[in-house]
Design an enzyme around this catalytic site. Structure first.
Site, PDB file in Angstrom:
ATOM      1  CG  ASP A 179      -1.826   1.148   1.328  1.00 35.27           C
ATOM      2  OD1 ASP A 179      -2.449   1.489   0.310  1.00 35.27           O
ATOM      3  OD2 ASP A 179      -1.928   1.743   2.416  1.00 35.27           O
ATOM      4  CG  ASP A 212      -1.592   7.845   0.961  1.00 31.54           C
ATOM      5  OD1 ASP A 212      -0.816   8.798   1.005  1.00 31.54           O
ATOM      6  OD2 ASP A 212      -2.354   7.621   0.001  1.00 31.54           O
ATOM      7  CG  ASP A 226      -2.094   2.034   6.515  1.00 29.31           C
ATOM      8  OD1 ASP A 226      -2.193   1.768   5.304  1.00 29.31           O
ATOM      9  OD2 ASP A 226      -2.555   3.067   7.028  1.00 29.31           O
TER      10      ASP A 226
END
Length: 215
Positions: free
Chosen positions: A10, A12, A167
């Site tokens: 991922d 961000d 995250d």
């Protein structure tokens, strides 16, 4: 240590700490629409489902007919300010160098154009053979389509020899549905309790720990 052929990240909250620039861009939009400003922490919880959902969460009273204009206004400001404060998290460059002999991809729900721009400017793009954004395909995470597409593009046939690192529960659910291993990374952007509740195969506090789990 677990052998893998590919790592899919991922963006961000995983590779880059973009919280402040996202928050300031959201707050700029909220000022335009004369609504109460969200805190950086609140904006962090808006992130992860793409730019449209971000804007809808920032402006919950916005009508459907006004959404396109608001999204365009957010994108315009964010393009100009996306790298004011955003940097890779500590240890990310060393981790990428460690795995540079592996196939790596970025699979994000952020629009692909701005994602590519940021990776280029942060000098990270050379590590990734594939970049898939939230507008690259009909479906975005948590649907497995972006992960499966990345694996196919990388020429990988066995998803179990790959790991999705992110995250957000979206990353874990997408990886699990695609048949990969999953690794959650605790972040200053998302909700770490929700991440843990999504039950990734592994959890790390920073990406340098990946070098002690995978080979």
């Amino acid at each position: 240590m677990i052998p893998v052929d590919a790592l899919l990240f991922d963006l961000d909250g995983t590779l880059i700490d973009s919280k402040r620039d996202l928050a300031r861009s959201v707050q700029h939009l909220q000022r335009q629409y004369k609504v109460a400003l969200s805190s950086e922490t609140e904006v962090g919880l808006f992130v992860g489902d793409g730019v449209v959902k971000l804007v809808q969460r920032a402006l919950p009273q916005l009508s459907d007919s006004a959404l396109d204009d608001a999204v365009a206004a957010f994108k315009k400001f964010y393009r100009d300010h996306c790298l004011d404060h955003t940097r890779p998290y500590p240890g990310v460059r060393d981790m990428l160098k460690h795995f540079q002999h592996k196939k790596m991809a970025v699979v994000t729900n952020k629009p692909v154009r701005i994602s590519g721009f940021m990776l280029d400017r942060l000098e990270l793009s050379r590590y990734f053979k594939v970049l898939i954004g939230g507008d690259s395909l009909p479906k975005k995470k948590p649907h497995p389509e972006p992960i499966l597409n990345a694996l196919k593009t990388l020429g990988l046939r066995d998803p179990k020899r790959s790991v999705v690192v992110g995250d957000s529960p979206n990353d874990i659910r997408a990886g699990r549905a695609a048949g990969t291993r999953t690794c959650g990374v605790r972040s200053n952007i998302g909700d770490n309790r929700n991440l843990a509740n999504s039950k990734p195969d592994f959890m790390v506090r920073n990406l340098t720990q990946l070098t002690r789990i995978f080979r």
